[in-house]
Design a protein around this motif. Structure first.
Motif, PDB file in Angstrom:
ATOM      1  N   PRO A   7       0.812  -1.226   0.000  1.00  0.00           N
ATOM      2  CA  PRO A   7       0.000   0.000   0.000  1.00  0.00           C
ATOM      3  C   PRO A   7       0.839   1.267   0.000  1.00  0.00           C
ATOM      4  N   TYR A   8       2.024   1.233   0.613  1.00  0.00           N
ATOM      5  CA  TYR A   8       2.916   2.398   0.596  1.00  0.00           C
ATOM      6  C   TYR A   8       3.265   2.795  -0.830  1.00  0.00           C
ATOM      7  N   ARG A   9       3.561   1.825  -1.665  1.00  0.00           N
ATOM      8  CA  ARG A   9       3.942   2.101  -3.043  1.00  0.00           C
ATOM      9  C   ARG A   9       2.747   2.566  -3.866  1.00  0.00           C
ATOM     10  N   VAL A  10       1.581   1.988  -3.615  1.00  0.00           N
ATOM     11  CA  VAL A  10       0.375   2.448  -4.313  1.00  0.00           C
ATOM     12  C   VAL A  10       0.087   3.895  -3.933  1.00  0.00           C
ATOM     13  N   TRP A  11       0.098   4.166  -2.636  1.00  0.00           N
ATOM     14  CA  TRP A  11      -0.182   5.522  -2.146  1.00  0.00           C
ATOM     15  C   TRP A  11       0.813   6.529  -2.705  1.00  0.00           C
ATOM     16  N   LEU A  12       2.109   6.226  -2.619  1.00  0.00           N
ATOM     17  CA  LEU A  12       3.127   7.153  -3.083  1.00  0.00           C
ATOM     18  C   LEU A  12       2.970   7.428  -4.574  1.00  0.00           C
ATOM     19  N   SER A  13       2.755   6.403  -5.359  1.00  0.00           N
ATOM     20  CA  SER A  13       2.621   6.596  -6.807  1.00  0.00           C
ATOM     21  C   SER A  13       1.369   7.403  -7.136  1.00  0.00           C
ATOM     22  N   GLU A  14       0.272   7.123  -6.454  1.00  0.00           N
ATOM     23  CA  GLU A  14      -0.965   7.847  -6.763  1.00  0.00           C
ATOM     24  C   GLU A  14      -0.860   9.316  -6.392  1.00  0.00           C
ATOM     25  N   VAL A  15      -0.198   9.617  -5.283  1.00  0.00           N
ATOM     26  CA  VAL A  15      -0.001  11.023  -4.914  1.00  0.00           C
ATOM     27  C   VAL A  15       0.887  11.707  -5.947  1.00  0.00           C
ATOM     28  N   MET A  16       1.953  11.054  -6.354  1.00  0.00           N
ATOM     29  CA  MET A  16       2.844  11.643  -7.353  1.00  0.00           C
ATOM     30  C   MET A  16       2.145  11.848  -8.687  1.00  0.00           C
ATOM     31  N   LEU A  17       1.235  10.950  -9.044  1.00  0.00           N
ATOM     32  CA  LEU A  17       0.594  11.002 -10.360  1.00  0.00           C
ATOM     33  C   LEU A  17      -0.527  12.036 -10.452  1.00  0.00           C
ATOM     34  N   GLN A  18      -0.909  12.637  -9.338  1.00  0.00           N
ATOM     35  CA  GLN A  18      -1.941  13.670  -9.387  1.00  0.00           C
ATOM     36  C   GLN A  18      -1.439  14.848 -10.214  1.00  0.00           C
ATOM     37  N   GLN A  19      -2.160  15.203 -11.249  1.00  0.00           N
ATOM     38  CA  GLN A  19      -1.823  16.337 -12.116  1.00  0.00           C
ATOM     39  C   GLN A  19      -0.455  16.180 -12.795  1.00  0.00           C
ATOM     40  N   THR A  20       0.052  14.948 -12.878  1.00  0.00           N
ATOM     41  CA  THR A  20       1.398  14.721 -13.405  1.00  0.00           C
ATOM     42  C   THR A  20       1.381  13.458 -14.267  1.00  0.00           C
ATOM     43  N   THR A  21       2.247  13.390 -15.254  1.00  0.00           N
ATOM     44  CA  THR A  21       2.263  12.259 -16.173  1.00  0.00           C
ATOM     45  C   THR A  21       3.087  11.095 -15.635  1.00  0.00           C
ATOM     46  N   VAL A  22       2.801   9.915 -16.145  1.00  0.00           N
ATOM     47  CA  VAL A  22       3.564   8.723 -15.781  1.00  0.00           C
ATOM     48  C   VAL A  22       5.038   8.919 -16.114  1.00  0.00           C
ATOM     49  N   ALA A  23       5.331   9.492 -17.288  1.00  0.00           N
ATOM     50  CA  ALA A  23       6.726   9.687 -17.697  1.00  0.00           C
ATOM     51  C   ALA A  23       7.477  10.563 -16.702  1.00  0.00           C
ATOM     52  N   ALA A  24       6.820  11.599 -16.189  1.00  0.00           N
ATOM     53  CA  ALA A  24       7.476  12.498 -15.241  1.00  0.00           C
ATOM     54  C   ALA A  24       7.686  11.851 -13.880  1.00  0.00           C
ATOM     55  N   VAL A  25       6.817  10.906 -13.522  1.00  0.00           N
ATOM     56  CA  VAL A  25       6.824  10.339 -12.166  1.00  0.00           C
ATOM     57  C   VAL A  25       7.801   9.182 -12.018  1.00  0.00           C
ATOM     58  N   ARG A  26       8.079   8.446 -13.068  1.00  0.00           N
ATOM     59  CA  ARG A  26       8.869   7.211 -12.955  1.00  0.00           C
ATOM     60  C   ARG A  26      10.141   7.395 -12.128  1.00  0.00           C
ATOM     61  N   ASN A  27      10.974   8.352 -12.515  1.00  0.00           N
ATOM     62  CA  ASN A  27      12.259   8.509 -11.836  1.00  0.00           C
ATOM     63  C   ASN A  27      12.092   9.031 -10.414  1.00  0.00           C
ATOM     64  N   TYR A  28      11.120   9.922 -10.209  1.00  0.00           N
ATOM     65  CA  TYR A  28      10.870  10.404  -8.851  1.00  0.00           C
ATOM     66  C   TYR A  28      10.470   9.244  -7.951  1.00  0.00           C
ATOM     67  N   PHE A  29       9.607   8.372  -8.453  1.00  0.00           N
ATOM     68  CA  PHE A  29       9.159   7.230  -7.647  1.00  0.00           C
ATOM     69  C   PHE A  29      10.334   6.324  -7.307  1.00  0.00           C
ATOM     70  N   ARG A  30      11.167   6.038  -8.296  1.00  0.00           N
ATOM     71  CA  ARG A  30      12.333   5.174  -8.040  1.00  0.00           C
ATOM     72  C   ARG A  30      13.258   5.819  -7.009  1.00  0.00           C
ATOM     73  N   ASP A  31      13.491   7.118  -7.142  1.00  0.00           N
ATOM     74  CA  ASP A  31      14.379   7.802  -6.205  1.00  0.00           C
ATOM     75  C   ASP A  31      13.815   7.780  -4.788  1.00  0.00           C
ATOM     76  N   PHE A  32      12.514   8.073  -4.658  1.00  0.00           N
ATOM     77  CA  PHE A  32      11.892   8.091  -3.333  1.00  0.00           C
ATOM     78  C   PHE A  32      11.949   6.716  -2.684  1.00  0.00           C
ATOM     79  N   THR A  33      11.598   5.686  -3.436  1.00  0.00           N
ATOM     80  CA  THR A  33      11.524   4.354  -2.831  1.00  0.00           C
ATOM     81  C   THR A  33      12.909   3.755  -2.592  1.00  0.00           C
TER      82      THR A  33
END
Length: 344
Positions: A39-65
């Motif tokens: 659930p942590y990963r689902v929550w983090l990705s969904e918050v990041m994806l708000q108003q933002t594209t998948v392409a923009a979020v990929r690296n941020y998600f990897r860095d955060f996790t």
């Protein structure tokens, strides 16, 4: 349209073959083996994806996790470190709420996310959509997940010709009708993937769509025109000044903006107020200020911004040393300012 009960099986069969590979997702093959996304990963990705594209979020998600692999790790992080890691992703209230939510889950709930959408929605920064996505994807709860992709798919499936946002309650009702009790998380992700890859805003690829036979808009030849959106309001333009002070050893004057408001909690250069009429030139200290050749233009959700950039040389207490300053820790607007302030 055929019976709505036929929609999800057709969609899931397509998803099993065509699911996007995403760093926060458990694919359908692994899901069938009983694996679930934390659930942590689902929550983090969904918050990041708000108003933002998948392409923009990929690296941020990897860095955060990588840096904060669990919700407790994130809860224990310094606010400034998280805001710096978020820099460039935009909508900074999300980052502030991310920390608030992480600390509630880690310190008040023993590191465990609630399992129902209703309980999840009580957490800081989690609205109806994010709550439903976490409950559905992480816990297989039959929650109705409606994002922009799902709005578009449902609007076309049922040929809803009234404009958004007025049709949103009806879209949610119809999306609920086609959400299955079995594999609701995969269904939610399949709807998102369909909207992102085939049922796109322009030129939907109806010939490859697994729901073509079920789609009323396709049958009527109006799929590309849906969903209908109310006319956008014209965004006003605001203006202001921004001051980049460089010290004799390369120090930089930066300040942390108040938590509330635009760019809240982020580092930036001193600015004037932003107003429709450009404010008077009022630098933070007297020195030889030089106006940069290029203005900085940036668009927020509700207005356009034009900043006149001024570069000065001098030193005041509290300036950030050259070895500690990184433009990468600045939000996008302030990175533009830094670039504009560099000598030609």
């Amino acid at each position: 349209m055929r019976d709505v009960a036929d929609i999800s099986p057709a969609l899931l069969a397509w998803y099993d073959r065509n699911a996007r590979v995403l760093p926060w997702r458990t694919g359908p093959e692994d899901h069938a083996k009983g694996l679930r996304t934390a659930p942590y990963r689902v929550w983090l990705s969904e918050v990041m994806l708000q108003q933002t594209t998948v392409a923009a979020v990929r690296n941020y998600f990897r860095d955060f996790t990588t840096r904060w692999p669990t919700v407790t790790d994130l809860a224990q992080a310094e606010d400034a470190d998280v805001m710096a890691a978020w820099a460039g992703l935009g909508y900074y209230a999300r980052a502030r709420n991310l920390l608030k939510c992480a600390r509630v889950v880690a310190f008040d709930l023993g590191g465990q996310f609630p399992r129902t959408a209703q309980e999840l929605q009580a957490l800081p920064g989690i609205g109806p959509y994010t709550a439903a996505a976490i409950a559905s994807i992480a816990f297989d709860a039959p929650s109705t997940v409606v994002d922009g992709n799902v709005e578009r798919v449902v609007s076309r499936l049922f040929a809803l010709t009234d404009p958004l946002p007025g049709t949103r309650p009806e879209i949610a009702r119809l999306a609920g009708q086609i959400t299955p009790q079995d594999r609701p998380g995969d269904h939610a992700q399949a709807m998102m993937d369909l909207g992102a890859t085939l049922c796109t805003p322009r030129n939907p690829v109806c010939a490859l769509c697994p729901l073509e036979a079920h789609c009323e808009a396709h049958a009527q030849g109006i799929a590309a025109s849906l969903p209908v959106k109310a006319p956008k309001k014209v965004k006003p333009t605001r203006r202001g000044h921004v001051y980049v002070l460089i010290g004799p050893a390369g120090e930089v004057l930066v300040e942390r903006r108040p938590d509330r408001g635009l760019l809240g909690g982020t580092l930036g250069f001193p600015t004037s107020d932003w107003a429709e009429e450009r404010p008077a030139f009022a630098p933070p200290l007297k020195t030889d200020w030089q106006e940069a050749a290029t203005e900085v233009r940036h668009t927020f959700t509700h207005f356009h911004l034009i900043l006149t950039v001024h570069r000065g040389l001098g030193h005041v207490d509290g300036m950030t040393g050259n070895n500690a300053f990184s433009p990468d820790a600045l939000p996008t607007l302030m990175r533009k300012v830094w670039e504009a302030a560099q000598p030609a």
